[in-house]
Design an enzyme around this catalytic site. Structure first.
Site, PDB file in Angstrom:
ATOM      1  N   LYS A 135       0.677  -1.200   0.147  1.00  0.00           N
ATOM      2  CA  LYS A 135      -0.026  -0.075   0.117  1.00  0.00           C
ATOM      3  C   LYS A 135       0.683   1.135  -0.131  1.00  0.00           C
ATOM      4  O   LYS A 135       2.173   1.247   0.189  1.00  0.00           O
ATOM      5  CB  LYS A 135      -0.874   0.039   1.070  1.00  0.00           C
ATOM      6  N   TYR A 167     -12.539  -1.896  -3.828  1.00  0.00           N
ATOM      7  CA  TYR A 167     -13.102  -2.086  -2.026  1.00  0.00           C
ATOM      8  C   TYR A 167     -14.565  -1.706  -2.092  1.00  0.00           C
ATOM      9  O   TYR A 167     -15.151  -1.373  -1.059  1.00  0.00           O
ATOM     10  CB  TYR A 167     -12.256  -1.072  -1.289  1.00  0.00           C
ATOM     11  N   PHE A 193     -15.566   3.953   6.705  1.00  0.00           N
ATOM     12  CA  PHE A 193     -14.252   4.491   6.473  1.00  0.00           C
ATOM     13  C   PHE A 193     -13.979   4.296   4.936  1.00  0.00           C
ATOM     14  O   PHE A 193     -12.920   4.549   4.536  1.00  0.00           O
ATOM     15  CB  PHE A 193     -13.179   3.457   7.221  1.00  0.00           C
ATOM     16  N   ASN A 223      -1.772   0.418   6.616  1.00  0.00           N
ATOM     17  CA  ASN A 223      -1.413  -0.909   7.165  1.00  0.00           C
ATOM     18  C   ASN A 223      -0.764  -1.620   6.302  1.00  0.00           C
ATOM     19  O   ASN A 223      -0.298  -2.910   6.342  1.00  0.00           O
ATOM     20  CB  ASN A 223      -2.515  -1.772   7.875  1.00  0.00           C
ATOM     21  N   HIS A 237      -2.233  -5.361   1.461  1.00  0.00           N
ATOM     22  CA  HIS A 237      -3.583  -6.014   1.418  1.00  0.00           C
ATOM     23  C   HIS A 237      -3.266  -7.563   0.943  1.00  0.00           C
ATOM     24  O   HIS A 237      -2.384  -7.559   0.265  1.00  0.00           O
ATOM     25  CB  HIS A 237      -4.399  -5.364   0.094  1.00  0.00           C
ATOM     26  N   GLU A 276      -9.458 -11.063  -7.733  1.00  0.00           N
ATOM     27  CA  GLU A 276      -8.622  -9.596  -7.623  1.00  0.00           C
ATOM     28  C   GLU A 276      -7.286  -9.870  -8.537  1.00  0.00           C
ATOM     29  O   GLU A 276      -7.098  -8.840  -8.995  1.00  0.00           O
ATOM     30  CB  GLU A 276      -7.960  -9.684  -5.894  1.00  0.00           C
TER      31      GLU A 276
END
Ligand code: RTP
Ligand code: MG
Length: 140
Positions: A11, A51, A59, A114, A117, A128
């Site tokens: 990320k 997402y 969020f 974080n 993914h 994905e």
């Protein structure tokens, strides 16, 4: 256990801090092979769609903004039980709850930033992977 593939994203918080190699070293040390990899700038539409499952969550808008705040590295990882292995190596979503030695414990800045993914099932991994890679880009 069978050899399988999972989808991973390094990320923006991690690419910004030059941690791509350090994160890849965790994968490779633990038996996951990087069989496809590219650095991209995600578009807003791509991030919203990727997402989409979270679009009703509070969020969601922050997450989309974060995911387009800088380059990401999208990857296909291959190995025995790759989906579960990668989730184990990543650690809990919130780094405060992540186990010692996991990528998020080592590197994540917050529950949002974080660092990685990883697909949460083999079925989602296939979806994905196909979203970001053509078959010919994956070389096992
Ligand atoms: P990921 O999908 O990115 O692999 O992470 P995950 O399964 O551990 O977590 P998930 O529940 O699917 O959430 C997706 C990502 O949204 C951000 N998030 N922010 N501010 C918050 O409360 C919050 N909760 C989740 C994180 O970037 C999380 O990885
Ligand atoms: Mg998830």
């Amino acid at each position: 256990m069978a050899i399988e593939r999972t989808f991973s994203i390094i990320k923006p918080d991690a690419t910004r801090r030059n941690l791509t190699g350090a994160i890849n070293a965790v994968f490779e040390k633990n038996g996951l092979r990087i069989v496809a990899q590219k650095r991209i700038q995600m578009t807003k539409a791509q991030a919203e769609s990727f997402y989409g499952v979270h679009k009703e969550r509070g969020f969601f808008n922050d997450l989309v903004s974060f995911m387009i705040s800088g380059p990401v590295v999208v990857q296909v990882l291959e190995g025995e039980g790759a989906v579960a292995k990668n989730r184990e190596l990543m650690g809990a979503t919130n780094p405060a709850n992540a186990a010692e030695g996991t990528i998020r414990k080592l590197f994540a800045e917050s529950i949002e930033a974080n660092s990685v993914h990883g697909s949460d099932s083999a079925e989602n991994a296939a979806i994905e992977i196909a979203y970001f890679f053509a078959g010919a880009e994956i070389v096992g």
